[in-house]
Design a protein around this motif. Structure first.
Motif, PDB file in Angstrom:
ATOM      1  N   MET A   1       0.820  -1.193   0.000  1.00 54.59           N
ATOM      2  CA  MET A   1       0.000   0.000   0.000  1.00 54.59           C
ATOM      3  C   MET A   1       0.864   1.258   0.000  1.00 54.59           C
ATOM      4  N   ALA A   2       1.893   1.271   0.847  1.00 54.18           N
ATOM      5  CA  ALA A   2       2.776   2.439   0.915  1.00 54.18           C
ATOM      6  C   ALA A   2       3.519   2.637  -0.401  1.00 54.18           C
ATOM      7  N   ALA A   4       2.433   1.900  -3.368  1.00 54.94           N
ATOM      8  CA  ALA A   4       1.469   2.461  -4.323  1.00 54.94           C
ATOM      9  C   ALA A   4       1.318   3.962  -4.105  1.00 54.94           C
ATOM     10  N   ASN A   5       1.310   4.406  -2.845  1.00 54.60           N
ATOM     11  CA  ASN A   5       1.199   5.840  -2.555  1.00 54.60           C
ATOM     12  C   ASN A   5       2.424   6.600  -3.048  1.00 54.60           C
ATOM     13  N   VAL A   6       3.605   6.028  -2.857  1.00 51.48           N
ATOM     14  CA  VAL A   6       4.833   6.667  -3.316  1.00 51.48           C
ATOM     15  C   VAL A   6       4.827   6.772  -4.839  1.00 51.48           C
ATOM     16  N   SER A   7       4.382   5.731  -5.489  1.00 51.73           N
ATOM     17  CA  SER A   7       4.321   5.742  -6.943  1.00 51.73           C
ATOM     18  C   SER A   7       3.343   6.793  -7.447  1.00 51.73           C
ATOM     19  N   THR A   8       2.197   6.894  -6.813  1.00 54.47           N
ATOM     20  CA  THR A   8       1.196   7.887  -7.201  1.00 54.47           C
ATOM     21  C   THR A   8       1.719   9.300  -6.973  1.00 54.47           C
ATOM     22  N   GLN A   9       2.368   9.528  -5.842  1.00 51.86           N
ATOM     23  CA  GLN A   9       2.924  10.843  -5.547  1.00 51.86           C
ATOM     24  C   GLN A   9       4.001  11.210  -6.569  1.00 51.86           C
TER      25      GLN A   9
END
Length: 56
Positions: A1-2, A4-9
């Motif tokens: 999950m983390a 995925a957030n880094v990738s989105t950011q």
């Protein structure tokens, strides 16, 4: 999950940077056009405003 957030950011950051670069390209183009217009004015009237004669 983390991850995925880094990738989105990261993707959002890259998109914002791309938009900023596009904006700078447009502004630079406008500045070049403005400078070309000023240079054209000098070439049409080269003596106007070039000298200032003053008597005291």
């Amino acid at each position: 999950m983390a991850l995925a957030n880094v990738s989105t950011q990261s993707q959002v950051g890259i998109a914002v940077l791309g938009k900023a670069m596009e904006t700078n390209e447009v502004l630079n183009g406008a500045m070049v056009n403005m400078l070309d217009a000023a240079a054209m004015e000098l070439s049409v009237n080269p003596g106007v405003g070039a000298n200032f004669d003053m008597c005291v």
